[in-house]
Scaffold this active site. Sequence first.
Site, short mmCIF file in Angstrom:
data_model
loop_
_atom_site.label_atom_id
_atom_site.label_comp_id
_atom_site.label_asym_id
_atom_site.label_seq_id
_atom_site.Cartn_x
_atom_site.Cartn_y
_atom_site.Cartn_z
N ALA A 250 -23.22 5.29 69.58
CA ALA A 250 -23.04 5.07 68.13
C ALA A 250 -24.31 5.31 67.32
CB ALA A 250 -22.52 3.66 67.88
N ALA A 251 -25.29 5.98 67.90
CA ALA A 251 -26.56 6.16 67.19
C ALA A 251 -26.38 6.93 65.89
CB ALA A 251 -27.56 6.87 68.09
N GLY A 252 -25.71 8.08 65.97
CA GLY A 252 -25.52 8.88 64.76
C GLY A 252 -24.65 8.16 63.74
N ASP A 253 -23.63 7.45 64.19
CA ASP A 253 -22.76 6.72 63.26
C ASP A 253 -23.51 5.59 62.57
OD1 ASP A 253 -20.63 8.35 63.94
OD2 ASP A 253 -19.96 7.02 65.56
#
Length: 303
Positions: A250-253
């Site tokens: 979920a880093a980009g989110d």
Amino acid sequence: MSKVIVFGSMNMDLSIEAPRMPDAGETLAGSGFITAAGGKGANQAVAAARLGADVRMVAAVGADGFGEELAACLVDAGVDVSGVRRLPGVSTGVAVILRTAGENRIVLHAGANHALAATDVAADLRRIGEKNDVFVTQGECDPAATESALRVAHELGLYTIYNPAPARPAPDDIWPCVDLVCLNETECQIMCGVLPVDDATCLVAARSLRELGAGAVVITLGADGAFGLGLDGRPRRVPAVPTTVVDTTAAGDTFIGALAAGSARSFSLAEAMSWGSLAAAVTVSRLGAQPSIPTAAEVEALR
């Protein structure tokens, strides 16, 4: 403070660790199996809410156990789910995630994420959207509904953030409806034909997206941080925050949720990117998608 309205996917993530990718026909022993609430749209909504934004979710899930659990997770994070439809006869979206050496390989089943039509989403936006609210959408829902949502949000005077993930070619008339496009290296190459590998190629890619009609551009570069090009034409570079990487799901989110929450608070592009970098550093140090997303207090503690 302006609201953040997210139209996007809601998935149940089924995630397992493996020592490597299995070959064709091979079975490997895995470990660390978890189920966790996910979906790019839901993840970004949770991130924006935990960072202090007033968030409304527009989405669809199946009338099943996964759907109920996903909606409950959003409520727990402070997201308004009155715009989440529970649809009989269609399954909730699922993501099957294989974790190897800190990286992820994901197979998606869209399910209810493709069930909402353009007219459904447009009606929701006209009902809840107000001028200067922030609208966020991605590429995991029906393309026609996503494109219509961007057009309607722009027409209503919302600040639009588009995350073309997974990436696909977009109609020419969509780009002028996008106030901020945020995408990673691979998505960038698909959308504009330029693979950003350094500041020079990032600038070429960002200018190319601006020439298509987009407003500001942010390119996420994983361990190399993020590159931004604002309306003033001045490049910004934000480094990644050093951390121990456990799971990048979920880093980009989280980064995009921070951009949305920052936009709702009238942050500058550089401020929002810095906030996103800090939040993403916390996220990758934990396991799972939504369970790993930090609160504003956790992010501020890193400053």
